[in-house]
Structures are given as C-alpha cells and as structure tokens.
Design a protein around this motif. Structure first.
Motif, short mmCIF file in Angstrom:
data_model
loop_
_atom_site.label_atom_id
_atom_site.label_comp_id
_atom_site.label_asym_id
_atom_site.label_seq_id
_atom_site.Cartn_x
_atom_site.Cartn_y
_atom_site.Cartn_z
N THR A 299 -113.13 -14.60 47.28
CA THR A 299 -112.16 -13.57 47.68
C THR A 299 -111.04 -13.52 46.65
OG1 THR A 299 -110.70 -15.01 48.97
CG2 THR A 299 -112.63 -14.07 50.10
N GLU A 300 -110.29 -12.44 46.68
CA GLU A 300 -109.20 -12.25 45.73
C GLU A 300 -108.04 -11.59 46.46
OE1 GLU A 300 -108.96 -10.78 41.13
OE2 GLU A 300 -109.95 -9.43 42.54
N PRO A 301 -106.95 -12.32 46.70
CA PRO A 301 -105.83 -11.73 47.45
C PRO A 301 -105.28 -10.44 46.87
CG PRO A 301 -105.61 -14.10 47.38
CD PRO A 301 -106.76 -13.76 46.49
N CYS A 302 -105.44 -10.22 45.56
CA CYS A 302 -105.03 -8.92 45.01
C CYS A 302 -105.71 -7.79 45.77
CB CYS A 302 -105.42 -8.83 43.53
SG CYS A 302 -104.57 -9.97 42.43
N ALA A 303 -107.02 -7.92 45.97
CA ALA A 303 -107.77 -6.88 46.68
C ALA A 303 -107.45 -6.88 48.16
CB ALA A 303 -109.27 -7.08 46.46
N ILE A 304 -107.18 -8.05 48.73
CA ILE A 304 -106.81 -8.10 50.15
C ILE A 304 -105.53 -7.31 50.37
CG2 ILE A 304 -106.38 -9.57 52.15
CD1 ILE A 304 -107.76 -11.86 50.65
N VAL A 305 -104.55 -7.48 49.46
CA VAL A 305 -103.32 -6.69 49.53
C VAL A 305 -103.63 -5.21 49.43
CG1 VAL A 305 -101.20 -6.11 48.29
CG2 VAL A 305 -101.78 -8.51 48.70
N ASP A 306 -104.49 -4.83 48.47
CA ASP A 306 -104.82 -3.42 48.30
C ASP A 306 -105.49 -2.85 49.54
OD1 ASP A 306 -103.82 -3.07 45.69
OD2 ASP A 306 -105.60 -3.97 44.82
N SER A 307 -106.37 -3.63 50.17
CA SER A 307 -107.03 -3.14 51.39
C SER A 307 -106.01 -2.97 52.52
CB SER A 307 -108.15 -4.10 51.82
OG SER A 307 -107.65 -5.33 52.29
N TYR A 308 -105.05 -3.87 52.59
CA TYR A 308 -103.99 -3.76 53.59
C TYR A 308 -103.16 -2.50 53.37
CZ TYR A 308 -99.63 -5.01 56.03
OH TYR A 308 -98.51 -5.00 56.84
N LEU A 309 -102.77 -2.26 52.11
CA LEU A 309 -101.97 -1.07 51.80
C LEU A 309 -102.76 0.21 52.06
CD1 LEU A 309 -100.24 -2.18 48.47
CD2 LEU A 309 -99.46 -2.51 50.81
N LEU A 310 -104.05 0.21 51.71
CA LEU A 310 -104.86 1.40 51.93
C LEU A 310 -105.02 1.67 53.42
CD1 LEU A 310 -106.53 3.72 50.86
CD2 LEU A 310 -108.48 2.15 50.63
N ALA A 311 -105.22 0.62 54.22
CA ALA A 311 -105.32 0.80 55.67
C ALA A 311 -104.04 1.41 56.23
CB ALA A 311 -105.64 -0.53 56.35
N LEU A 312 -102.89 0.93 55.76
CA LEU A 312 -101.61 1.50 56.20
C LEU A 312 -101.50 2.96 55.80
CD1 LEU A 312 -99.12 -1.40 55.33
CD2 LEU A 312 -99.85 -0.70 57.63
N GLN A 313 -101.88 3.29 54.56
CA GLN A 313 -101.81 4.68 54.11
C GLN A 313 -102.69 5.57 54.97
OE1 GLN A 313 -102.92 3.73 49.92
NE2 GLN A 313 -101.29 5.13 49.35
N LEU A 314 -103.92 5.12 55.23
CA LEU A 314 -104.85 5.94 56.00
C LEU A 314 -104.39 6.11 57.44
CD1 LEU A 314 -108.27 4.67 54.61
CD2 LEU A 314 -107.14 6.85 54.14
N PHE A 315 -103.80 5.06 58.00
CA PHE A 315 -103.25 5.22 59.35
C PHE A 315 -102.16 6.28 59.36
CE2 PHE A 315 -99.74 4.50 62.23
CZ PHE A 315 -100.38 4.75 63.43
N TRP A 316 -101.27 6.20 58.40
CA TRP A 316 -100.11 7.09 58.42
C TRP A 316 -100.52 8.54 58.24
CZ3 TRP A 316 -96.09 6.91 60.89
CH2 TRP A 316 -94.94 7.63 60.57
N LEU A 317 -101.58 8.77 57.47
CA LEU A 317 -102.02 10.14 57.21
C LEU A 317 -102.94 10.69 58.31
CD1 LEU A 317 -102.68 9.81 53.40
CD2 LEU A 317 -100.84 11.13 54.49
N THR A 318 -103.64 9.83 59.01
CA THR A 318 -104.62 10.29 60.01
C THR A 318 -104.23 9.95 61.44
OG1 THR A 318 -105.94 8.25 60.01
CG2 THR A 318 -106.45 9.91 58.32
N LYS A 319 -103.38 8.94 61.63
CA LYS A 319 -102.99 8.40 62.94
C LYS A 319 -104.19 7.84 63.71
CE LYS A 319 -98.67 9.53 62.36
NZ LYS A 319 -98.81 10.24 61.07
N LYS A 320 -105.26 7.49 62.99
CA LYS A 320 -106.41 6.86 63.64
C LYS A 320 -106.12 5.37 63.83
CE LYS A 320 -109.75 10.09 61.60
NZ LYS A 320 -110.91 10.23 60.69
#
Length: 524
Positions: A247-268
C-alpha cells in the motif's frame, strides 16, 4: 527536528526532481492554513527554492522539445501545488509568478506529446520500488517510469492553476491529457493508483470549472473501478492496479480526497461511507508513532490475504507519504463540517469548534467508539443539520434531542437531519454494534470482515503465526469491551486504526487478521 525535511536535504537528486521539495512545501502551507501556525522553516525553504531552480524555473534536466521525463513532470506537480496554495493563502505575487514560469517552461511545451503517451505495457519497467524509477525503453520521446502513468499526475496541479488563472493554453493541454487518460486500460497496463487518483481529482476540479458532465461521470466510473480492482480490505490501496504488492499512503490520501469530492458534488452517501472508512482504516493503520506514514501489506491479496501488517523495510515512506499525509490531515479538518447554503453536513465527529458569521458551534463526542454526539449551537438563522451515520445503523434506535427534548428525525440522502435555529444543544444518540461485511471486492466467498460502525476490527497475532486462523467458525458470543473492542470466544477483536499509538517494534512484530470464516456474530 528531523533533518530529512531540512533545507539542505531537499534538493538531492533522487530521480524525481522537485518531488520531495514540493511535497514538503505543500505540507507546510496546508498545515499553516489548517492550524493557523506558520511553519518555522518555511521562509528559508522559499529562499532555497529560488536558489536551486534552473534557468527555466524548474528543477532537474532541461530536456529538448519533444522529450519528457514523466517522473520530472509528476514530481513538479507537488511543487506547483505548493506555489498555488501559497498564493491562495498569502496572496504572494512572487509565488504566482514562479508558478506561471514553471507552467510556461515545463508543462506547456508538452502540447502534442500526450496523445503519443504509451498506454500499452510493452517496454515498461514493472520492477519498480516504493520510490519509483525510470527504466525500460523510451517511447515517442517519453522517459517512462515504473510508477506507470505518473505523467498524468499533473492533471492535479494544472487544473488548480487553470481554476485560479483561467489560462486558455493550460486548458488546451488539460484537454489533451484527459483525452489520452480516458483511453487507458488501468488494470491491463497496471497503472499506479496514486497517479491515477491524483489525475482523476484533477478531472473533478476541471469539471467544477467547466461543468462538463462527462468528467464527473468518468470520475464516478473510475472510483467504482478503484473499489473493485485497487482497494484493500482495510480501504487502503494496491500500489498498482492488478499488482497488490504494497500500500502507499499517498494514494490512500488521494482516494480519501476523491471520495470527499464525489460526495460533495453528488451527495451520494456511499462516498461519505468510503471517506469515513478510508480515514479510520486505511490512513488509520498507515500512520506511525512519529506522525509519519508508511507502507503496509495489501489485506485481501497475496500469501497472507486474510491479514494486515506493516511492510518490512518501508515502515515509514519519509520520501513521499509522510508529507502527502499532511494534505489528508488538513482536508479532514476542513471537511468535518461542510456547508451548502442553509445546510450543514457533518461527515465525521471530532471535538472541534466551527465559526461563521451566522452560526457558531462546538462538538463533543465519543465517536467513533460510541454513538453519542453533542452540538452546542447558536444559529442566527434557521439551518438544517445533516448528520452522518455509519452504514448498518439501526434507524429505529436513532434519537435526536434539542435542549433535552426529543425531536422527530428527518431522513435525507441517508443522513439524519434536524432543522434548528437560535441557541441550544442538539444531541444525537445511535447504537453502534458488531457487524459483518463481505469482502470489499467480493474476492473471497464465504469470508467476512468484522466492523464496529466504520471501524474495521482485527485479531492481533504474532507475525510468525502464518496460516494460523483466529476466530474459528462457531456460534461464539461477542461481548463488548468498550473502545470498539469485542471479546469473541478466546479472542479479542479490536480496531485496526490508531496505530500512531503503537511503537515501531510492536508494529513490525505483529499483524492483524481482518477476514474470517463468514458467520454473523451476535452483538453485545
């Protein structure tokens, strides 16, 4: 005081010019933004930047037009992001000028090259280490990295540059990059998940700028693919799609940020669930006792697929992941409360304060171990408070109280909501219980993981106990011990996060079993 991050050690060539410095620079700015405390060495870092830039305003070799080193391009993404975040925070025109020079001289000359970027595995170096390396045949002017696809990481920084300055030439380059990126077989070519997730975050930012719906649609499609083909059982990542080596925490951070972005834009709500589980279990296990971040084994894959452990030799990835972790921490602080008009979303519960012109509040909580949250609020105008509940929460046991009196909860998009105004206390109570969930990607039929809300539970065992299975099949009673821990027969299952409180020697000598023969354990 770690000399690793001091000025004199940030410019040594490691095959990725600008990367280490850029990550440290970005970390300093984001932590200043989130804590209000300027970093002690930021001033000397800024001065050293100007001393070490080449005559074109970037680091490393100046290649002739028609040639590109994808590690140089990806490394400078973080330097560009640092300059841009510095400008946004301080309004320093010098930072903006350095960013403009970097973009003009390193990135804009790439117009016409991205359509030729090799998207097939032929000639690739797939023997990469955790730090990445250039190798294999150069193709169409591209010096290719073992961090496959890292040439697309600058979609992140360039999209932020376009968001701020609306430069048409940068938009044209972004469109070229996106056009080639969309055609990649991520699993077939074994794209690096860190590079891919960073690129998609940039595409989401570009969507916010342009309103081009296909960009958001692709981002959702990509995140589903990442869940299925690039995510571990503890919501961390495979370093490469299809190659679960670490695993690579760099990517874990990116996945966390992307999940937040997608929630904010879709409210899913599914994206809020993902963000919460990534935070507690992916990043929660990857953080070390010194505050840094390091690599783990890929739970759900490999020889010990049912277990999770620190990757020997990469206890801390001080060259990239420790600095990248700071953006995860900073964005978590920013995202604990999100506001849209008169609606406040709470995606996580941590003791904190929140201040705006028309509302102030203070949060106290026992979450994530206990389902109790208290909001002491003063709202000058009516607001709707939308409160997160982990998947599997029994709605019949959810209770809301305003100044001690019961309030009928409203439900919207998976959140429990209450309309409030004036001054008072809003209390949320809900039951957290032991749950079983299937494998993240349904890879292991008949096996489940154990959860307390959004906390993945593991059975602690010695590293040498290879093949030894904890929690054997049977009608075992689960007795709750507090702090998310359960006694199940002779074993104790506990949250796998919070490893920041465990010493290095303990982490290296032990592992968590996280998948078990599938039976539904009774709760409490």
């Amino acid at each position: 005081d770690d000399m690793t991050y001091r000025r004199e050690n940030l410019y040594r060539e490691d095959g990725r010019p600008g990367d280490k410095l850029g990550r440290v620079y970005l970390s300093c700015i984001l932590l200043w933004k989130s804590t209000g405390r300027n970093h002690a060495f930021l001033g000397e870092l800024r001065e050293a930047v100007k001393e070490n830039l080449n005559e074109k305003g970037y680091f490393g070799e100046m290649l002739p037009r028609g040639e590109a080193d994808e590690q140089q391009l990806s490394g400078h993404n973080w330097f560009l992001r640092g300059l841009l975040e510095d400008y946004l925070l301080t309004k320093d025109r010098e930072a903006a000028a350095l960013a403009e020079r970097l973009v003009k001289n390193l990135y804009l000359p790439l117009r016409g090259m991205y359509p030729k970027y090799p998207v097939l595995p032929d000639g690739r170096n797939d023997r990469g280490r955790a730090s990445g390396e250039i190798g294999g045949a150069n193709q169409d002017g591209w010096r290719l990295s073992s961090d496959i696809g890292c040439a697309f990481m600058p979609l992140d920084g360039l999209s932020q540059y376009y968001e701020i300055f609306r430069d048409g030439a940068v938009k044209a380059l972004l469109e070229e990059m996106v056009g080639q990126f969309l055609g990649i077989d991520f699993v077939g070519v074994s794209m690096q998940t860190h590079a891919s997730l960073s690129a998609v975050r940039g595409m989401v930012r570009l969507y916010r700028c342009t309103g081009q719906e296909s960009l958001l649609g692709f981002a959702e499609h990509f995140f589903r693919l990442y869940r299925e083909e690039g995510m571990t059982e503890n919501y961390a990542n495979y370093n490469w799609f299809g190659r679960p080596l670490w695993t690579e925490p760099c990517a874990i951070v990116d996945s966390y940020l992307l999940a937040l972005q997608l929630f904010w834009l879709t409210k899913k709500k599914e994206y809020a669930d993902d963000a919460s589980r990534i935070w507690y279990n992916g990043l929660g296990h990857a953080q070390r006792s010194n505050g840094g971040f390091g690599c783990d084994t890929c739970a759900g894959a490999g020889e010990e697929w049912d277990s999770l452990a620190v990757r020997q030799g990469d206890y801390e990835a001080h060259w990239c992941c420790t600095m990248r972790g700071s953006e995860g921490l900073a964005r978590a602080a920013e995202s604990a409360v999100l506001r849209e008009g008169d609606r406040l979303f709470f995606l996580n519960y941590v003791p904190m304060g929140y201040e705006a012109e028309d509302i102030s509040l203070k949060v106290s909580t026992g979450y994530p171990y206990e389902g109790e949250v208290l909001l002491e609020m003063e709202a000058k105008t009516p607001v709707t408070v939308s409160l997160y509940l982990p998947e599997g929460t029994d709605r019949s046991q959810v209770r809301l109280f305003w100044n001690g009196s019961p309030v009928s909860p409203m439900w919207e998009d998976g959140f429990v909501c209450a309309a409030v105004s004036g001054k008072g206390n809003l209390r949320l109570c809900f039951a957290l219980r032991l749950l079983t969930r299937d494998s993240v990607a349904a890879r292991h039929e008949g096996y489940v993981s154990l959860w307390h809300g959004d906390l993945l539970l593991g059975a602690w065992k010695k590293a040498e106990d290879k093949g030894k299975r904890m929690l054997p099949t049977g009608a075992l009673r689960a007795a709750y011990q507090g702090k998310g821990r359960y006694r199940i027969g002779e074993w104790e299952a506990e949250p796998i996060g919070g490893t920041i409180y465990r010493e290095k020697e303990e982490m290296l000598a032990n592992r968590f079993q996280v998948m078990y023969t599938g039976i539904p354990f009774p709760s409490r």
